[in-house]
Design an enzyme around this catalytic site. Structure first.
Site, PDB file in Angstrom:
ATOM      1  N   TYR B 149      11.803  -5.169 -13.509  1.00 30.23           N
ATOM      2  CA  TYR B 149      11.213  -5.965 -12.362  1.00 30.23           C
ATOM      3  C   TYR B 149      11.902  -7.531 -12.570  1.00 30.23           C
ATOM      4  O   TYR B 149      12.448  -7.949 -11.925  1.00 30.23           O
ATOM      5  CB  TYR B 149       9.712  -5.661 -12.419  1.00 30.23           C
ATOM      6  N   LYS B 153      14.612  -9.399 -10.562  1.00 34.57           N
ATOM      7  CA  LYS B 153      13.964 -10.393  -9.417  1.00 34.57           C
ATOM      8  C   LYS B 153      15.014 -11.978 -10.197  1.00 34.57           C
ATOM      9  O   LYS B 153      15.564 -12.449  -9.330  1.00 34.57           O
ATOM     10  CB  LYS B 153      12.848 -10.974  -9.912  1.00 34.57           C
TER      11      LYS B 153
END
Lengths: 484, 360
Positions: B149, B153
């Site tokens: 994640y 990002k």
């Protein structure tokens, strides 16, 4: 007479007792007054300082010579003003013009005031006010200008309040009024002191561009005292807690001490403390602008006392019954701990932890108090960042634990290594010599070693093997000698 | 003195505008910019709808679908709030956060969009181990990412920053931390589950760790501000230390609090205060987390406690948002404590509605 409770307190807090002894025995003031050179009137002024201010007198007298007398007189002048304002026996028609023109009085040699009621505790200061005026004329012109300006502002502020009938009956109304009141009685002192510090180049002049910082210094002290003095002030018929806050918790201000109102009373203290706490980070910011040690101590000591007091009064129901004070030993500990901004920040951290520990989710302001403590913590982190990375942290801890710098620690480590190496080397040499002598004498290590290899570990067997090796060596030598 | 004139927004496309953050951005745009035509692009557009908003169902990884939506909505600003929830597979994160962001950026640049606002995460600077105390934008992106994640990002954010000023499009990235509020699917619901299970007495670690949480309305407000700031910039504005384009900003409520204080405040807002606290030391907590993960792995069930959760609830995690307050003029609209009250109240209201539905 020492009370049993006091004895008990110090039995449980030996550190504080130690602090008292250390302070009394070892503390050497940074600067000392030269009493021999002082005029009788100045000596009298310092006597008044001792009489009127228990907490400030010592720190004022340790200020550097450029500021000591000016600050002492500034204090006495404001104390005189306060004594007139406080005295309810003086008629308003007499009091108001006196307060408004008090700055002019400072130029009138020989002026004094005997109109205070007989019970006013600092009455004598006003009666002999001429000594203050006499000495005031002798301090530097820039200092006089500053002190007069603040006296004028404060006198007018006080006169406005004295005139305000609503204030006298109902006390402070809104939080904004509360801030304004505290500005007049304490924020202005902060402003005046800052101007004196800057005028004698003991503080960064950027502080003058940020008047909210010096104001915060005053407000933090004043608000803490106002919370602490609830019971005392109420007994004197005065109420300084703003109605905007207390009315959320109770209908009648004087009913907080009742047992059935305990929860409301504690939650109200919380909100009062929250309000005071909002100035804490600005106080630390202000202290970063001080450049001289005695001035730093003078400014910082009342602040650390305030945060300690604030943590003590926070959610403490005794506030409604008596004057809650930090122990003398704790005060001495604090005075010993104040040294620089970093140690002051550590003291703030310590007491914020106390507040955090007492904070409870039952309190409607629980999270706001957490955030207020967090704000100070974040500010401290911004000026003294916690070192990042494992090595730095390890060094930091080492340093904290031993007071050594990493270089000193490395040096010490090296020394220890050399010492051990020397011991090992010495042992090695001695062993080698002993083995050598045994070998010269014909010790049969091969036999001993062989025995060990055969699993013959028993001391008897080994020692007999060694003994036999030695004996055989000796006997084998002996005949040769005989032959010779 | 004249009030500084607010930069008008005429046409804004909110990507992910039916999600938790996205629909709050839409709501705030409608409130603060009645002059604005708001459109939404989302995979599913059947929830969190508002009147007068044009909704387009599309997949951001498909260039043709994105192009179609851009041609119809003709936005001057694209606000990309897309963010898959925590705990999904690596492939999904790469597809959405990397491929999706690239497609949106390229399509927006080609269509002459003037401003592109990207929702990033404060976790992009988190390596999963070190404490984050008062971290600001000078902190580097860790070389070894904590998880997919954060990794994706960070890649998405870099693409957005790199796309700044290419063919006139200005970009900005907002790094959010600890979102909570009405419509929240992770933070508050997670705390309510612990409350239902009667786990409120337990505290992992000594609670000396501060964490930053952000009320969702404040996060949405930062996006609107960023869009206004970018649009207000003159076309030929030179890049200086005061320009906000091509920059990343940490956005929080600016009120870091001890982690467990926040959780307790949420429970208290629901009317619950634990009678006492059992403190489980950090080391034991991590061990318990690992053990629980192992049991979860063996039994094939989602573990209740994970090392990740332990880490997040025991580490220092707060940020210095002065860059956003000074350059963007960001100032939270709602305080943290008010946010907790409003957020919890919304959930209580929702529960009531659910109960009424069931009753009918």
């Amino acid at each position: 007479m020492v009370k049993t409770s006091t004895l008990l307190h110090y039995a449980c807090h030996p550190n504080q007792l130690r602090a008292i002894i250390q302070w009394k025995v070892w503390h050497t003031p940074l600067h000392e007054r030269d009493e021999e050179k002082e005029s009788p009137s100045l000596k009298r002024c310092f006597e008044f300082l001792d009489l009127t201010s228990r907490s400030f007198s010592a720190v004022i007298q340790e200020l550097c010579p450029e500021l000591c007398v000016s600050v002492a007189l500034f204090y006495l002048i404001l104390r005189g003003l306060d004594t007139i304002e406080d005295d309810m026996t003086i008629a308003l028609s007499e009091k108001e013009p006196l307060l408004r023109s008090f700055d002019e009085v400072l130029d009138k040699q020989g002026w004094n005031y005997k109109g205070n009621g007989p019970n006013e505790k600092d009455r004598q200061l006003c009666v002999e006010f001429d000594v203050v005026i006499k000495e005031f004329a002798l301090i530097p012109e820039p200092h006089r200008v500053i002190i007069k300006d603040i006296t004028k502002k404060m006198g007018n502020g006080m006169a406005d309040y004295a005139n305000n009938a609503e204030h006298n009956v109902n006390g402070v109304n809104t939080v904004a009024d509360y801030d304004l009141y505290c500005h007049y009685v304490a924020g202005l002192v902060g402003e005046g002191l800052t101007r004196l510090f800057v005028a004698s180049e003991k503080a960064n002049k950027a502080l003058l561009d940020r008047p909210h910082l010096s104001n915060a210094m005053g407000l933090f002290l004043q608000k803490t005292n106002i919370i602490r003095d609830y019971a005392e002030d109420l007994a004197d018929g005065r109420r300084f807690w703003p109605k905007e806050i207390w009315s959320k918790y109770i209908a009648t201000y004087s009913e907080f001490p009742k047992p059935e109102n305990e929860e409301a009373a504690l939650n109200c203290i919380s909100e009062m403390c929250l309000n005071a706490l909002s100035h804490a980070d600005e106080c630390l910011f202000y202290l970063a602008g001080i450049r001289e040690q005695s001035v730093f101590n003078f400014a910082a000591i009342p602040q650390v006392m305030a945060i300690a007091t604030l943590s003590l009064v926070f959610r403490n129901k005794d506030v409604y019954h008596k004057n809650v004070k930090i122990a003398k030993g704790e005060a001495c500990e604090l005075m010993l701990e104040v040294g620089n901004l970093r140690t002051v920040c550590e003291v703030f951290r310590k007491y914020l932890k106390v507040i955090h520990k007492k904070n409870t989710p039952k309190d409607p302001n629980f999270l706001k108090i957490s955030a207020a403590c967090g704000k100070v913590e974040q500010f401290i982190e911004s000026i003294f960042p916690t070192p990042k990375g494992d090595d730095e942290i390890a060094n930091h801890r080492q340093q904290e634990a031993t007071g050594e710098t990493p270089e000193q620690a490395a040096e010490a480590k090296k020394e220890i290594f050399l010492l051990i190496a020397a011991i090992v080397a010495t042992l090695f040499v001695i062993s080698a010599i002993m083995v050598g002598i045994a070998w010269m004498l014909g010790a049969r290590f091969d036999i001993a070693f062989q025995e060990l290899m055969n699993g013959n570990f028993k001391p008897n067997a080994v020692s007999s093997a060694v003994t036999s090796a030695v004996t055989s060596a000796v006997t084998s030598i002996a005949p040769e000698h005989v032959e010779l | 003195m004249s009030v500084p004139k607010k930069q008008p927004l005429h046409n804004v496309l909110v990507v992910g505008g039916c999600g938790f953050l996205g629909h709050h951005v839409v709501k705030l745009l409608l409130e603060q910019h009645p002059e604005c035509n708001v459109s939404v692009l989302d995979l599913r557009t059947d929830v969190n709808n508002f009147p007068k908003v044009a909704y387009y169902s599309a997949d951001i990884t498909s260039r043709t679908q994105v192009d179609e939506v851009l041609s119809k909505s003709k936005p001057e600003v694209v606000i990309d709030t897309v963010s898959p929830i925590f705990g999904l597979g690596k492939d999904i994160y790469f597809k959405v956060n990397v491929d999706g962001t690239r497609t949106l950026l390229e399509a927006s640049t080609d269509k002459g969009v003037r401003a592109f606002v990207y929702t990033s995460s404060a976790s992009v600077v988190f390596d999963g181990v070190s404490d984050m105390r008062n971290v600001n934008e000078s902190a580097p992106i860790p070389k070894v990412p904590m998880d997919a994640y954060n990794e994706t990002k960070a890649i998405g954010e870099k693409m957005v920053i790199d796309a700044n000023r290419k063919r006139g499009m200005l970009t900005i990235s907002l790094r959010l931390s600890g979102l909570f509020g009405p419509g929240d699917r992770q933070a508050l619901p997670g705390m309510f589950i612990a409350l239902e299970r009667g786990q409120t007495k337990f505290q992992l670690g000594d609670n000396s760790n501060m964490a930053d949480f952000t009320y969702i309305v404040n996060a949405a407000y930062a996006h609107v501000l960023a869009a206004e700031k970018l649009l207000a910039m003159p076309v030929d504005q030179e890049k200086t230390t005061n320009t906000v384009d091509g920059e990343a900003f940490f956005i929080t409520n600016g009120e870091p609090v001890p982690f467990w204080d926040f959780v307790r405040a949420v429970w208290a807002a629901k009317g619950h205060v634990a009678p006492y606290t059992i403190v489980i030391p950090k080391s034991i907590s991590s061990f318990a987390g690992a053990a629980s993960e192992l049991v979860g792995w063996l039994t094939g069930k989602e573990p209740n406690l994970t090392r990740q959760k332990v880490k997040l609830s025991t580490c220092q995690r707060y940020f210095d948002i002065r860059k956003a307050t000074t350059l963007l003029g960001y100032k939270p609209l709602v305080s943290l404590s008010q946010g907790v009250l409003d957020g919890v109240a919304w959930f209580v209201e929702e529960e009531k509605k659910q109960a009424e539905k069931k009753g009918q």
